[in-house]
Design a protein around this motif. Sequence first.
Motif, mmCIF file in Angstrom:
data_model
loop_
_atom_site.group_PDB
_atom_site.id
_atom_site.type_symbol
_atom_site.label_atom_id
_atom_site.label_comp_id
_atom_site.label_asym_id
_atom_site.label_seq_id
_atom_site.Cartn_x
_atom_site.Cartn_y
_atom_site.Cartn_z
ATOM 1 N N LEU A 224 1.031 -1.326 -0.004
ATOM 2 C CA LEU A 224 0.306 -0.038 0.171
ATOM 3 C C LEU A 224 1.333 1.140 -0.067
ATOM 4 N N ASP A 225 0.601 2.334 -0.873
ATOM 5 C CA ASP A 225 1.868 3.359 -0.819
ATOM 6 C C ASP A 225 1.122 4.423 0.326
ATOM 7 N N ARG A 226 1.616 5.805 0.372
ATOM 8 C CA ARG A 226 1.174 6.310 1.634
ATOM 9 C C ARG A 226 -0.351 6.842 1.336
ATOM 10 N N GLU A 227 -0.931 7.069 0.599
ATOM 11 C CA GLU A 227 -2.131 7.489 0.342
ATOM 12 C C GLU A 227 -2.895 6.105 0.891
ATOM 13 N N GLY A 228 -2.364 5.135 1.306
ATOM 14 C CA GLY A 228 -3.595 3.826 0.815
ATOM 15 C C GLY A 228 -3.770 2.987 0.195
ATOM 16 N N ARG A 229 -3.420 3.377 -1.548
ATOM 17 C CA ARG A 229 -3.546 2.714 -2.444
ATOM 18 C C ARG A 229 -2.862 1.530 -2.522
ATOM 19 N N GLU A 230 -3.700 0.498 -2.681
ATOM 20 C CA GLU A 230 -3.138 -0.670 -3.148
ATOM 21 C C GLU A 230 -2.059 -0.715 -4.537
ATOM 22 N N VAL A 231 -0.778 -0.797 -4.485
ATOM 23 C CA VAL A 231 0.137 -0.459 -5.592
ATOM 24 C C VAL A 231 1.116 -1.813 -6.152
ATOM 25 N N GLU A 232 1.480 -1.843 -7.446
ATOM 26 C CA GLU A 232 2.844 -2.781 -8.327
ATOM 27 C C GLU A 232 3.605 -2.283 -7.794
ATOM 28 N N ARG A 233 4.308 -2.750 -7.241
ATOM 29 C CA ARG A 233 5.875 -2.445 -7.547
ATOM 30 C C ARG A 233 6.969 -4.346 -8.330
ATOM 31 N N SER A 234 7.882 -3.162 -9.023
ATOM 32 C CA SER A 234 8.916 -4.636 -9.176
ATOM 33 C C SER A 234 9.511 -5.383 -8.979
ATOM 34 N N VAL A 235 9.885 -6.682 -9.559
ATOM 35 C CA VAL A 235 10.401 -7.162 -8.734
ATOM 36 C C VAL A 235 11.368 -7.773 -9.399
ATOM 37 N N HIS A 236 12.198 -7.376 -8.552
ATOM 38 C CA HIS A 236 14.150 -7.484 -9.379
ATOM 39 C C HIS A 236 14.271 -8.714 -9.318
ATOM 40 N N GLU A 237 15.301 -9.036 -10.405
ATOM 41 C CA GLU A 237 16.576 -10.575 -10.533
ATOM 42 C C GLU A 237 16.911 -9.385 -9.802
ATOM 43 N N ILE A 238 17.998 -10.142 -8.645
ATOM 44 C CA ILE A 238 19.357 -9.997 -8.026
ATOM 45 C C ILE A 238 20.733 -11.455 -9.014
ATOM 46 N N GLN A 239 20.753 -10.500 -9.600
ATOM 47 C CA GLN A 239 22.514 -10.965 -10.037
ATOM 48 C C GLN A 239 23.915 -10.646 -9.922
ATOM 49 N N TRP A 240 23.874 -10.588 -8.793
ATOM 50 C CA TRP A 240 25.129 -11.074 -7.930
ATOM 51 C C TRP A 240 25.113 -11.636 -6.899
#
Length: 613
Positions: A224-240
């Motif tokens: 949830l962002d600071r306004e309380g809206r459900e949000v998608e955040r990108s998923v990173h693939e760690i390379q190291w």
Amino acid sequence: MCGIVGYVGHRGALPVLINGLKHLEYRGYDSAGVLTLHNSVFEGEKKVGKIALLEQAFQHWQPAGTLGIGHTRWATHGPPSHANAHPHLSADESVAIVHNGILENYLELRHELAQAGVELRSETDSEMIAHFLQWEREAGHDLIAALQRLVPRFEGSWGLLAVARDEPHRIVAARKDSPMIVGLGENETFLASDVPAILEYTRRVIYLEEGDIVDANPSDVRILDREGREVERSVHEIQWSLEKAQKGGEPHFMRKEIKEQPQVLADTIHAYLRFDDTGVGRINFPDLTLADATLQSFDRVVIAACGTAWHAGLVAKYLIEEFARLPVECQLASELRYAEPIITPNTLVIAVTQSGETEDTKKALIRMRELGATAVCVCNVLGSSIPRECEGVIYTVAGPEIAVASTKAYTTQVAVLTLFAIHLGRVRGTLEEERASALLRELDELPAVVRETLGCDAQVEEVAKYCSFAPNFMYLGRHVHFPTALEGALKLKEITYIHAEGYPAGEMKHGPIALVDNTFPVVAMLTKGRVLSKVMSNLKEIEARNGIIIAVKTKGLEVNGAVQYTIEIPETSEALSPIVAAIPMQLLAYHVSVNRQIDPDKPRNLAKSVTVE
Ligand code: F6R
């Protein structure tokens, strides 16, 4: 600084928490604690001192449970003690929390709890979070709603996790000005303040944004962002790999990181420099996003940084002024944030930071932006806070830097700032193409030159035998090596506890020369460039006072009788010599530290990432 790990899934939580905290040890801490939830009971341990002590406490009993939270604390409010160590429990022990950061309105919050008769068990600001969460839950809200209602009442910074006794599959988290990531596994979810804590288990990571709140269970993560809206955040693939973050066969992380410099410099330089078919070096900073017209419009540059990163900024000052003919001020961020600098829309501010989390650097940068400057940064950590505050970023590709004393981050910072100075000079038409091309060809070869430079290790080790127990050191350099001298002295202070000063060699006669006697090692930078003969003359003054001179000099360079010890480094142009000369500075501090039986990776009183003011 503090480290956080949280786990909810199908494995026993305890080993995940302990492993995770171990991988965060490099951040510096003074106490540690973990807690798991099993059959609606919280069980755990806290210890002042190393995680090894915490582990020992679990030799004869191990709390069960597939949900838990853990923390390493670096004291801010209240000294290191069992009571002040995290996790903290609410008064009725229904809620447990771990917290990184500082609640700036803690006096007001404390007063409110005191008035309601809550007796705090610790001196921390963090404990209060548990009590307030208890109140919110007593008012009928579940844990995530309780956290959402509570967070707007906080002022300050937080990376926090909370769990509740009667919500056995849920961890909630919040982030503001303190790093927090989510790791996604198969039917398991990890939360942590940094990637190495969870890399053993998953490479799929979400970097939370400022103000985010997380509701996590084993199979689902809601943000949830600071306004309380459900949000998608990108998923990173760690390379190291975690392996990369480990010592790789070296006795210390610092030594491993010093030796990695040829590779990380190659990775960093070649991320931005390509040669076209005609052999012309082309620089491209994909995340900088400043058009040439914007670069041409600047009439001043302000660099903001702390410690070693500030030294990298000082090198950049010489190079930008020479190549781009722009006035450059290189300011300590902790000073800049409270100063009244002259900032106009034509001022470019460059923050330099390895971690991307240094509080002073962040706040100085935010203030400069408020005053109207264009702000960019040089940073080593993807997803960290400072790049988010900037209009553009140039990442160093140094990989994780674990040793507290910065080495590879410094040389890669200088490398990208050198590229930036050349780029700016070209765009502004102030650097002749022939010179730019020659510098870029040299930068292309620099990793090999740095590999050759590492060959001075044996000479440095020999020199260290003679000076490891000197009470004081002086480091001298002029022009681009004034920052090298400052950096050499800082490295030595940090990991050997010997008093050392870095000075511009020409300034010695104005006071500091009074310190020199036959117990006083003076490390002098003698590389080919405009001030070489001047530094040689300055050394004569030291010789006349019986100082012990250790010359870091270009191979083959004749130096006169003044010098007792020499450390040879390959020849480069003056502009690139700070990168090469930094290597013997790092190695000297390292060997002296080992000779004094100090752990160079974890010097006393220091933390890797300074997220408090
Ligand atoms: C010294 C050192 C520190 C950091 C400083 C800034 O070896 O590591 O002086 O350079 O705390 O940290 P960052 O670069 O993370 O902003």
